[in-house]
Design a protein around this motif. Structure first.
Motif, PDB file in Angstrom:
ATOM      1  N   THR A  43       0.459   4.145   1.008  1.00  0.00           N
ATOM      2  CA  THR A  43       0.349   5.012   2.181  1.00  0.00           C
ATOM      3  C   THR A  43       0.721   4.306   3.477  1.00  0.00           C
ATOM      4  O   THR A  43       0.689   4.928   4.535  1.00  0.00           O
ATOM      5  CB  THR A  43      -1.079   5.559   2.304  1.00  0.00           C
ATOM      6  OG1 THR A  43      -1.984   4.469   2.452  1.00  0.00           O
ATOM      7  CG2 THR A  43      -1.454   6.406   1.109  1.00  0.00           C
ATOM      8  N   GLU A  70      -3.689  12.001   2.234  1.00  0.00           N
ATOM      9  CA  GLU A  70      -5.001  12.321   1.667  1.00  0.00           C
ATOM     10  C   GLU A  70      -4.932  12.467   0.150  1.00  0.00           C
ATOM     11  O   GLU A  70      -5.826  11.999  -0.555  1.00  0.00           O
ATOM     12  CB  GLU A  70      -5.538  13.607   2.283  1.00  0.00           C
ATOM     13  CG  GLU A  70      -6.010  13.432   3.703  1.00  0.00           C
ATOM     14  CD  GLU A  70      -6.544  14.713   4.301  1.00  0.00           C
ATOM     15  OE1 GLU A  70      -6.157  15.807   3.842  1.00  0.00           O
ATOM     16  OE2 GLU A  70      -7.364  14.604   5.227  1.00  0.00           O
ATOM     17  N   CYS A 123       0.860  -1.170   0.000  1.00  0.00           N
ATOM     18  CA  CYS A 123       0.000   0.000   0.000  1.00  0.00           C
ATOM     19  C   CYS A 123       0.904   1.231   0.000  1.00  0.00           C
ATOM     20  O   CYS A 123       1.809   1.326   0.826  1.00  0.00           O
ATOM     21  CB  CYS A 123      -0.886  -0.018   1.231  1.00  0.00           C
ATOM     22  SG  CYS A 123      -1.973   1.396   1.350  1.00  0.00           S
ATOM     23  N   LEU A 160      -2.732  11.036  -1.901  1.00  0.00           N
ATOM     24  CA  LEU A 160      -2.513   9.723  -2.490  1.00  0.00           C
ATOM     25  C   LEU A 160      -3.773   8.870  -2.464  1.00  0.00           C
ATOM     26  O   LEU A 160      -4.055   8.137  -3.419  1.00  0.00           O
ATOM     27  CB  LEU A 160      -1.374   9.000  -1.772  1.00  0.00           C
ATOM     28  CG  LEU A 160       0.022   9.567  -2.010  1.00  0.00           C
ATOM     29  CD1 LEU A 160       1.035   8.845  -1.115  1.00  0.00           C
ATOM     30  CD2 LEU A 160       0.415   9.432  -3.470  1.00  0.00           C
ATOM     31  N   GLU A 161      -4.519   8.955  -1.380  1.00  0.00           N
ATOM     32  CA  GLU A 161      -5.741   8.153  -1.280  1.00  0.00           C
ATOM     33  C   GLU A 161      -6.866   8.677  -2.158  1.00  0.00           C
ATOM     34  O   GLU A 161      -7.752   7.925  -2.539  1.00  0.00           O
ATOM     35  CB  GLU A 161      -6.187   8.062   0.174  1.00  0.00           C
ATOM     36  CG  GLU A 161      -5.282   7.172   0.994  1.00  0.00           C
ATOM     37  CD  GLU A 161      -5.732   7.020   2.420  1.00  0.00           C
ATOM     38  OE1 GLU A 161      -6.606   7.780   2.865  1.00  0.00           O
ATOM     39  OE2 GLU A 161      -5.197   6.125   3.099  1.00  0.00           O
ATOM     40  N   SER A 162      -6.818   9.954  -2.470  1.00  0.00           N
ATOM     41  CA  SER A 162      -7.853  10.498  -3.358  1.00  0.00           C
ATOM     42  C   SER A 162      -7.511  10.260  -4.829  1.00  0.00           C
ATOM     43  O   SER A 162      -8.330  10.537  -5.695  1.00  0.00           O
ATOM     44  CB  SER A 162      -8.046  11.994  -3.108  1.00  0.00           C
ATOM     45  OG  SER A 162      -6.902  12.712  -3.537  1.00  0.00           O
ATOM     46  N   GLY A 163      -6.315   9.751  -5.085  1.00  0.00           N
ATOM     47  CA  GLY A 163      -5.941   9.426  -6.456  1.00  0.00           C
ATOM     48  C   GLY A 163      -5.203  10.513  -7.185  1.00  0.00           C
ATOM     49  O   GLY A 163      -4.866  10.389  -8.351  1.00  0.00           O
ATOM     50  N   GLY A 164      -4.923  11.604  -6.519  1.00  0.00           N
ATOM     51  CA  GLY A 164      -4.216  12.714  -7.149  1.00  0.00           C
ATOM     52  C   GLY A 164      -2.719  12.588  -7.003  1.00  0.00           C
ATOM     53  O   GLY A 164      -2.211  11.753  -6.287  1.00  0.00           O
ATOM     54  N   ALA A 165      -2.015  13.429  -7.713  1.00  0.00           N
ATOM     55  CA  ALA A 165      -0.561  13.472  -7.606  1.00  0.00           C
ATOM     56  C   ALA A 165      -0.158  14.519  -6.581  1.00  0.00           C
ATOM     57  O   ALA A 165      -0.775  15.579  -6.516  1.00  0.00           O
ATOM     58  CB  ALA A 165       0.056  13.802  -8.960  1.00  0.00           C
TER      59      ALA A 165
END
Length: 59
Positions: free
Chosen positions: A10, A51, A8, A53-58
């Motif tokens: 994160t 946050e 994972c 990384l978990e939201s899918g952003g860079a």
């Protein structure tokens, strides 16, 4: 089948966050408020990265 070996992204960041928070609470209990604030700021920066990384952003 190979999910056992996948990591994972994160996971380490969460460990770092938890360690920073533990250190912050320890130094707060010892009365070192300036160090406590510095550790909280570092922990908040790590949390913001988690946050993102978990939201899918860079980052």
């Amino acid at each position: 089948m190979f999910t056992l070996f996948s990591t994972c992204p994160t996971r380490q960041l969460r460990k770092d966050y938890n360690l920073l928070m533990e250190r912050a609470h320890f130094v707060r209990d010892k009365g070192n408020i300036s160090r406590y604030i510095l550790l909280l700021v570092q922990a908040e920066k790590v949390w913001e990265i988690i946050e993102v990384l978990e939201s899918g952003g860079a980052p």
